[in-house]
Write an enzyme that holds these catalytic residues in place. Structure first.
Site, PDB file in Angstrom:
ATOM      1  N   GLY A  36       0.810  -1.213   0.000  1.00  0.00           N
ATOM      2  CA  GLY A  36       0.000   0.000   0.000  1.00  0.00           C
ATOM      3  C   GLY A  36       0.839   1.257   0.000  1.00  0.00           C
ATOM      4  N   GLY A  38       0.386   5.562   0.581  1.00  0.00           N
ATOM      5  CA  GLY A  38      -0.494   6.629   1.043  1.00  0.00           C
ATOM      6  C   GLY A  38       0.143   7.980   0.853  1.00  0.00           C
ATOM      7  CG  PHE A  40       1.024  11.889   5.182  1.00  0.00           C
ATOM      8  CD1 PHE A  40       1.531  13.053   4.644  1.00  0.00           C
ATOM      9  CD2 PHE A  40      -0.303  11.879   5.568  1.00  0.00           C
ATOM     10  CE1 PHE A  40       0.750  14.189   4.507  1.00  0.00           C
ATOM     11  CE2 PHE A  40      -1.095  13.010   5.441  1.00  0.00           C
ATOM     12  CZ  PHE A  40      -0.562  14.170   4.905  1.00  0.00           C
ATOM     13  N   GLY A  41       3.333   7.967   3.348  1.00  0.00           N
ATOM     14  CA  GLY A  41       4.208   6.825   3.566  1.00  0.00           C
ATOM     15  C   GLY A  41       3.873   5.649   2.670  1.00  0.00           C
ATOM     16  CB  VAL A  42       5.614   3.199   1.034  1.00  0.00           C
ATOM     17  CG1 VAL A  42       6.974   3.207   1.717  1.00  0.00           C
ATOM     18  CG2 VAL A  42       5.452   1.923   0.226  1.00  0.00           C
ATOM     19  CB  VAL A  43       2.116  -0.183   4.120  1.00  0.00           C
ATOM     20  CG1 VAL A  43       2.022  -1.359   5.082  1.00  0.00           C
ATOM     21  CG2 VAL A  43       1.622   1.092   4.805  1.00  0.00           C
ATOM     22  CE  LYS A  58       1.932   5.284   7.500  1.00  0.00           C
ATOM     23  NZ  LYS A  58       0.647   5.832   7.921  1.00  0.00           N
ATOM     24  CG  ASP A 155      -8.515  10.162   4.493  1.00  0.00           C
ATOM     25  OD1 ASP A 155      -9.494  10.365   3.733  1.00  0.00           O
ATOM     26  OD2 ASP A 155      -7.400   9.799   4.062  1.00  0.00           O
TER      27      ASP A 155
END
Length: 401
Positions: A36, A38, A40-43, A58, A155
């Site tokens: 995933g 987003g 503000f970051g990546v998972v 994350k 959100d």
């Protein structure tokens, strides 16, 4: 360390003996696959080398670019460590930070979930009324916990609701979350909530809003679960507002008291629209009278008259979802030979409010860096062998991009 022979891409620490006075060396872990991305970051999916368990990693990049980013990331990090609820994603661990001079990114370990509600909705998989009730029950159960801690998610959308194959659901992604502002004179940002799930008061430029914006988002998701399509899918915020008034009708002036002048003028210069809530019965066969009644309590234009998440849980539509969840899915109830032992409180609130007083002492990026570094270090004290990333792994090069 030796490579993982199962193809998981992790490294497994070898047994070794350390004198009692030594600090154990951190166990290295390698990213496995991305799951995933987003704002503000990546998972990524990773394997915890301490026990072989699959978890989610994350990465929070660019933490210390400015003070606003620093506060936002620290708030999210503290929230993830604060949460203790089955329907809210929380931090299992935080990777060991480097020395403070080299400290630029934060890596958080959370439970790995199999999918999210958006993927379920757009899939060909059938969704029964039981599915919808148990999903909606868990969303509202988690939301009650967040709101009782004084936290606005800001959100809520299907992509931020993680699910497993057994229908267990967890609310995630707190990058936009904040503590509810009790002072109505304090202005709050308008850049919140993905447009399709944005409450009318936010669309109309209201300078102060409450937890009711999250309830509106849940109402939109409820309709999407019933109809398998987005309820208000517009090209722009103005068109989004028009679609809402097409369904709910032209709101009274009292419902627009806090709207900005431009948005209010846009509503008033258009033709008067009567409500057309009967179309909600056409969403699907699952749109029964009970379902539409609850949906109409959530999709109320005036936030002061919108049902709260806590009150929505008491609606009779959710009785079957509650029973199914606590009979075979939850961790708060358990079975004994004589039958099922149920918890005293099916929807427990947070045991205390979430505090953000620490933000008052953050006046510079360097202060923020020191506070975050100290928080992570103290959080790890007395826990298992700490974790760190293996920077030599091939996957890490992809991960840091």
């Amino acid at each position: 360390v030796t490579p993982d022979l199962n193809g998981g891409g992790a490294a497994i620490p070898q047994p070794h003996s350390n004198p009692a006075s030594e600090v154990p060396s951190p166990a290295e872990m390698e990213p496995d696959r991305p799951i995933g991305y987003g704002a503000f970051g990546v998972v990524w999916s990773v394997t915890d080398p301490r026990d072989g368990r699959k978890v989610a990693l994350k990465k929070m990049p660019n933490v210390f670019q400015n003070l606003v980013s620093c506060k936002r990331v620290f708030r999210e990090l503290r929230m993830l460590c604060f949460f203790k609820h089955d329907n809210v994603l929380s931090a299992l661990d935080i990777l060991q930070p480097p020395q403070i001079d080299c400290f630029e990114e934060i890596y958080v370990i959370t439970e790995l979930m199999q999918s999210d509600l958006h993927k379920v909705i757009v899939s060909p998989q059938p969704l029964t009324t039981d599915h919808i009730k148990v999903f909606l029950y868990q969303i509202l159960r988690g939301l009650k916990y967040l709101h009782s801690a004084g936290i606005l998610h800001r959100d809520i959308k299907p992509g931020n609701l993680l699910v497993n194959s057994n229908c267990l659901l967890k609310i995630c992604d707190f990058g936009l979350a904040r503590v509810e502002e009790p002072d109505p004179s304090r202005h709050m940002t308008q850049e919140v909530v993905t447009q399709y799930y944005r409450a009318p008061e936010v669309l109309m430029g209201c300078q102060h809003y409450t937890s009711s914006i999250d309830v509106w988002s849940v109402g939109c998701i409820f309709a999407e679960l019933l109809g398998r399509r987005i309820l208000f899918q517009a090209q722009s915020p103005i068109q989004q507002l028009d679609l809402i008034t097409d369904l709910l009708g032209t709101p009274p002036l009292s419902a627009m008291a806090s709207a900005c002048e431009g948005a209010r003028a846009h509503i008033l210069r258009g033709p008067h629209k009567p409500p057309s809530l009967s179309v909600l019965y056409m969403l699907s066969d699952g749109a029964t009278h009970e379902a539409v009644h609850l949906l109409c309590r959530m999709l109320v234009f005036d936030p002061a008259k919108r049902i709260s998440g806590s009150d929505a849980l008491s609606h009779p539509y959710l009785d079957e979802g509650r029973l199914r969840y606590h009979t075979c899915m939850c961790k708060c109830c358990y079975s004994v030979p004589s039958g099922r032992v149920y918890t005293r409180d099916f929807e427990p609130p947070a045991d205390r409010p979430f505090s953000h007083n620490y933000e008052q002492s953050m006046h510079s990026v360097w202060q923020g860096k020191e506070l975050i570094h100290r928080f992570i270090t103290e959080h790890q004290q007395g826990k298992r062998v700490p974790l760190c990333i293996n920077p030599q792994s091939a996957a890490f090069k992809t991960f840091i991009r």
